[in-house]
Each structure stands twice: as C-alpha cells, then as structure tokens.
Design a protein around this motif. Structure first.
Motif, short mmCIF file in Angstrom:
data_model
loop_
_atom_site.label_atom_id
_atom_site.label_comp_id
_atom_site.label_asym_id
_atom_site.label_seq_id
_atom_site.Cartn_x
_atom_site.Cartn_y
_atom_site.Cartn_z
N LYS A 79 -14.79 15.70 -9.40
CA LYS A 79 -14.43 14.87 -8.25
C LYS A 79 -14.09 13.43 -8.63
CE LYS A 79 -17.90 16.30 -5.51
NZ LYS A 79 -18.71 16.43 -4.27
N TYR A 80 -14.90 12.81 -9.48
CA TYR A 80 -14.59 11.41 -9.78
C TYR A 80 -13.31 11.28 -10.59
CZ TYR A 80 -16.07 11.38 -14.73
OH TYR A 80 -16.16 11.58 -16.09
N ILE A 81 -12.94 12.31 -11.36
CA ILE A 81 -11.68 12.29 -12.10
C ILE A 81 -10.51 12.42 -11.13
CG2 ILE A 81 -10.26 13.51 -13.79
CD1 ILE A 81 -12.82 14.14 -15.31
N ALA A 82 -10.63 13.32 -10.15
CA ALA A 82 -9.59 13.44 -9.13
C ALA A 82 -9.43 12.14 -8.37
CB ALA A 82 -9.93 14.59 -8.18
N MET A 83 -10.55 11.49 -8.05
CA MET A 83 -10.52 10.20 -7.36
C MET A 83 -9.86 9.14 -8.22
SD MET A 83 -13.72 8.02 -5.76
CE MET A 83 -14.58 7.83 -7.33
N LYS A 84 -10.23 9.11 -9.51
CA LYS A 84 -9.63 8.14 -10.44
C LYS A 84 -8.13 8.33 -10.53
CE LYS A 84 -9.37 9.23 -14.59
NZ LYS A 84 -8.39 9.90 -15.48
N ASP B 121 -6.06 18.33 -2.03
CA ASP B 121 -6.07 17.61 -0.76
C ASP B 121 -6.20 16.11 -0.99
OD1 ASP B 121 -5.92 19.97 0.64
OD2 ASP B 121 -8.03 20.00 1.22
N LEU B 122 -7.02 15.75 -1.98
CA LEU B 122 -7.26 14.33 -2.25
C LEU B 122 -5.98 13.64 -2.70
CD1 LEU B 122 -9.51 12.16 -2.42
CD2 LEU B 122 -9.63 12.66 -4.86
N SER B 123 -5.24 14.29 -3.58
CA SER B 123 -3.97 13.72 -4.04
C SER B 123 -3.01 13.52 -2.87
CB SER B 123 -3.34 14.64 -5.09
OG SER B 123 -2.09 14.14 -5.51
N ALA B 124 -2.93 14.52 -1.99
CA ALA B 124 -2.06 14.41 -0.82
C ALA B 124 -2.53 13.31 0.12
CB ALA B 124 -2.00 15.75 -0.09
N ALA B 125 -3.86 13.18 0.29
CA ALA B 125 -4.40 12.16 1.17
C ALA B 125 -4.06 10.76 0.66
CB ALA B 125 -5.92 12.32 1.29
N PHE B 126 -4.16 10.55 -0.65
CA PHE B 126 -3.83 9.24 -1.21
C PHE B 126 -2.35 8.94 -1.07
CE2 PHE B 126 -8.03 8.66 -2.86
CZ PHE B 126 -8.14 7.30 -3.11
N LYS C 147 -2.83 6.16 -9.23
CA LYS C 147 -1.45 6.33 -8.77
C LYS C 147 -1.17 5.42 -7.58
CE LYS C 147 2.04 9.85 -7.73
NZ LYS C 147 2.69 9.10 -6.66
N LEU C 148 -2.14 5.27 -6.70
CA LEU C 148 -1.99 4.37 -5.56
C LEU C 148 -1.73 2.94 -6.04
CD1 LEU C 148 -2.37 4.01 -2.37
CD2 LEU C 148 -4.68 3.27 -2.97
N ASP D 3 -4.10 -8.41 -11.63
CA ASP D 3 -4.14 -7.76 -12.95
C ASP D 3 -4.42 -6.27 -12.74
OD1 ASP D 3 -4.38 -6.97 -15.55
OD2 ASP D 3 -6.01 -8.35 -16.06
N THR D 4 -3.40 -5.55 -12.32
CA THR D 4 -3.60 -4.14 -12.00
C THR D 4 -3.87 -3.30 -13.25
OG1 THR D 4 -1.19 -3.87 -11.99
CG2 THR D 4 -2.28 -4.19 -9.87
N ALA D 5 -3.46 -3.78 -14.41
CA ALA D 5 -3.79 -3.07 -15.65
C ALA D 5 -5.30 -3.04 -15.84
CB ALA D 5 -3.10 -3.73 -16.84
N ALA D 6 -5.96 -4.16 -15.55
CA ALA D 6 -7.42 -4.22 -15.67
C ALA D 6 -8.09 -3.32 -14.64
CB ALA D 6 -7.90 -5.66 -15.51
N VAL D 7 -7.52 -3.27 -13.44
CA VAL D 7 -8.06 -2.38 -12.40
C VAL D 7 -7.99 -0.93 -12.85
CG1 VAL D 7 -7.72 -1.52 -10.05
CG2 VAL D 7 -7.52 -3.98 -10.53
N LYS D 8 -6.84 -0.54 -13.40
CA LYS D 8 -6.68 0.85 -13.84
C LYS D 8 -7.55 1.16 -15.06
CE LYS D 8 -2.08 0.52 -13.70
NZ LYS D 8 -0.64 0.91 -13.76
N THR D 9 -7.74 0.18 -15.92
CA THR D 9 -8.63 0.38 -17.06
C THR D 9 -10.06 0.64 -16.61
OG1 THR D 9 -7.29 -1.00 -18.54
CG2 THR D 9 -9.61 -0.72 -19.13
N GLN D 10 -10.51 -0.11 -15.60
CA GLN D 10 -11.87 0.12 -15.09
C GLN D 10 -11.97 1.45 -14.36
OE1 GLN D 10 -13.84 -3.19 -13.24
NE2 GLN D 10 -15.28 -1.89 -12.17
N LEU D 11 -10.95 1.81 -13.62
CA LEU D 11 -10.96 3.13 -12.96
C LEU D 11 -11.12 4.25 -13.99
CD1 LEU D 11 -8.16 2.68 -10.27
CD2 LEU D 11 -10.55 3.22 -9.80
#
Length: 417
Positions: free
Chosen positions: A163-168, A397-402, A173-174, A270-278
């Motif tokens: 689940k947390y990988i699907a969320m990440k 479903d999660l991917s579609a929801a995002f 992507k968002l 700094d979206t690169a830093a956001v994605k790195t933390q995700l």
C-alpha cells in the motif's frame, strides 16, 4: 392398435425436432441481447476514456504558462494521444479538433468504435466523441499539503502492490504532473503521520524548551481547543506542542520516525526533494488522522510555526490538503476535559476539517482499502464536497483516484468554462 402406436411415435419424434428448432430460434435473440450489452459496455468504456483524455489534454495545454496558442495546442494534442492510445482507445482512428478561442482552449475528438455482435442487427459501429474547454492559465499559484498515512498497516498488500508503495507512486506522479503543468508556481508539503508527527519547530512553540533555536522531535496534538486551529502558539502552555500525555505505545519511540524518514516537509518548490522523501519513507506504528490534518492545516497556514504559506487573502494562491488514510483513528486526543480518548480524536478531525475549509483550504480526502463506514463517512464530510472525496479499494483504484485528484486540483486552478 399397432398403427396408432406408430403414429404416436412419429409425432413424438417430430415434436423433439420442433423443440430443437424452437430452442435454436429463441437462442438468437438471447445471444443478440447479451452481445448488445457487451457492445454497449465497450462503447461506454471508450466514451469515458475519451472524455478523460480530453479533460487531461485541455488542462495540460491551458496550464502551459507563457506558451503561444500553437504551442498550447501541441501540448494538448500530445497529452491526448498519450492518454487515449491505450485501454479502450487502442487501435481507434481519431479525428481531433484542438483550438484556442476567446481565452479558452477547446478540445474535441471523435472516433468510430466497431461493433461485434450488433453487426448482426445491421449496426456496424458507434460514434465515440467528446469535448472539453478550459480557460487559459493565468498567474495563479497552488500550495498543496500531502497528509499521508504511514501507520504500520500501510505495509500490507492491496491489489498487486504494497500500500505505501502504491501511495508513493501515485503521489509522485501527482507532484510531477502538477509541477509540469504549472512550473515554479506549485509548492508541495508533506505530513507523514502515524501516532506521532516528527517535525522541527521553533523552541518558543514547544512546551518545556527554553532559549533560542529549534527543537526537532515527535509530538502529538496540542491541548484543546488549540489542537483544532492554525493559531500560533502563545505564552499559554496549552497552545504549545510537546504536551504531556500517557505513554501510549511507548515501545514505538521517536527513533522509528527518524529511521523511516517520516519527517514533516514544509511547503517548497523543490519538488525533487519532495519526491526523494516520498521514495524514502516507510510505515511505522499506529494511526492519528486528526494529528496529521492538524499539521497539514499549519503547513498551509500563513501563521507560525511554518512560514511558507501565502496569506489566506492572496486571491492568486489556491490551497489544497490531500488526506489519505487506510484505517480508523486508533490514537487518543485532547478534548475539553482532562482525559484523552479515541472518540475525541474522531471529533477533532471533523472540527479541524471545518476550520480548514472555512479558511479557504480545499480539502481532498481519500479512503484507501478502508472499509470502516464511520471513518469513510467522516472523511467524506471532511472533504470540500462529494467530488473531492475518493474511495480506492486497491492499488489500481488508487492510481485512478490520484488522476481524478489531479484533475480536481487543476480544475480549481484553471477555471473550467
């Protein structure tokens, strides 16, 4: 007598043959009915797929700040082609009409979907078509706080992914898509929550600290009613974080937040830093949804302890909080009395959401692999309308929801005509 028996035998044989013929004849309309349902299902899927691709394309082109009309059209067409080519749109020949008129990007498309069974009734194909119109991007900005559940249950599998990988994956992507649509004008913050939140605060905002500088550590909610607001801590002890409380789950100490990279990240471009933390964060411990939303509110607020949020009066900045959880509130919270309890945490969530919406924050909530009806209802009430509440039962479903969340956010930034 023998002649009568022989005649009856012949009649019986003829009746069996007639029954077979009647059955075969009756099967034809049944097969046509079933086939028609299948064909209509394919048509509805293709129609929905085309409209979603047109919506995405229109937003992508309209959001391209500083681009010429022809460049916007090219961006929109590329987005449409990329989104429509797969799934229900595979193999279809499409006619497109993309243009800019009166400050609006207009996208339309049509295709003929071949029928399968309905050809027997003389219907060879169905037209699939759609249109989307989006006003061209202005200088609007967006601030988005991602309040994400990292409790232990997010380490379970839902569908084909943990689940947390699907969320990440979906959150990354968002961030990528919205940043590309509005470069330099979209800021993201992260609030990974479980039963604590790990953050860095000015010492003046933390109970029991002194001197200047900052404090970094785990905390739960402030005393009631401060835990319902975005007000800056004052000299009043109850307004500060780091309150004393019973050591629930004392074995799950603060060190787990450090090792699992579960730290609050204030709003940043700094979206690169956001994605790195995700990519780095991992699940840990229990669930305190109200606490996550409390800190999400503070991230977006112009008030201290975080200083990055634009003023609520800034009409050119839209604020969004995306809240995702897979479970019920399991942690107690401060209420009007001295006791802490889980029910109070549930009540606090509802009030914090109301206050955040009253401040002008668009609340987007998502129940992920969550089947508790009370919590679902609470999340739905927390959202800024039914269109901003999403249910995802698995990773697909999660991917579609995002994707829908992306469109909902983009639609508010770039007003749909």
């Amino acid at each position: 007598m023998f002649g009568i028996r022989k005649a009856l035998h012949r009649f019986r044989n003829n009746s069996q043959g007639n029954t077979a013929i009647m059955y075969a004849l009756s099967a034809i309309p049944i097969m046509l009915a079933v086939g028609t349902a299948v064909d209509f299902g394919r048509y509805n899927s293709a129609q929905t797929h085309m409209q979603a691709a047109l919506d995405t394309a229109a937003i992508a082109g309209a959001a391209a700040v500083g681009k010429s009309d022809s460049a916007r059209i090219a961006i929109a067409e590329a987005a449409f082609d990329a989104n429509f080519a797969g799934g229900a749109g595979a193999g279809l020949s499409v006619s497109k009409d993309f243009r800019v008129a009166s400050g609006t990007l207009i996208t339309s498309a049509s295709a003929l979907l071949p029928m399968a069974i309905m050809q027997l009734a003389g219907i060879g194909d169905f037209p699939v078509e759609g249109e989307a119109q989006v006003g061209l991007s202005s200088e609007k900005k967006a601030e988005i706080a991602l309040v994400l559940d990292y409790s232990g249950s997010m380490g379970e599998i839902s569908g084909s992914k943990v689940k947390y990988i699907a969320m990440k994956d979906a959150a990354t992507k968002l961030v990528t898509d919205l940043t590309a649509a509005n470069p330099g004008k979209t800021r993201f913050g992260l609030v990974p929550f479980s039963h604590h939140v790990y953050t860095t605060l000015d010492k003046a905002h933390v109970l029991g600290t002194s001197g200047t500088g900052t404090w970094t550590g785990c905390t739960q909610d402030r005393r009631y009613p401060f835990n319902l607001t975005d007000a800056t801590p004052t000299g009043t002890a109850g307004s500060k974080w780091g309150q004393a409380f019973a050591p629930e789950h004392a074995s799950s100490g603060c060190s787990g937040y450090v090792s699992n990279k579960l730290a609050v990240k204030p709003l940043t471009t700094d979206t690169a830093a956001v994605k790195t933390q995700l990519a780095a964060m991992r699940p840990y411990a229990w669930t305190h949804i109200a606490l996550g939303v409390e800190f999400g509110y503070h991230l977006l607020s112009p008030n201290a302890p975080y200083a990055e949020g634009a003023a609520y009066s800034d009409i050119d900045t839209k604020k969004f909080m995306v809240v995702l959880t897979d479970g019920m509130q399991t942690e107690p919270a401060f209420g009007p009395g001295s006791a802490r309890n889980v029910t109070q945490g549930e009540m606090n969530l509802e009030k914090i959401c109301d206050n955040a919406k009253a401040s002008g924050i668009t609340m987007v909530t998502l129940a992920f692999d969550l089947y508790d009806t009370s919590t679902r209802s609470r999340l739905k009430n927390c959202a800024s309308g039914a269109a901003n509440f999403f249910v995802a039962n698995d990773d697909s479903d999660l991917s579609a929801a995002f994707e829908s969340i992306k469109l909902a956010i983009a639609t508010e930034i770039y007003l749909k005509k």
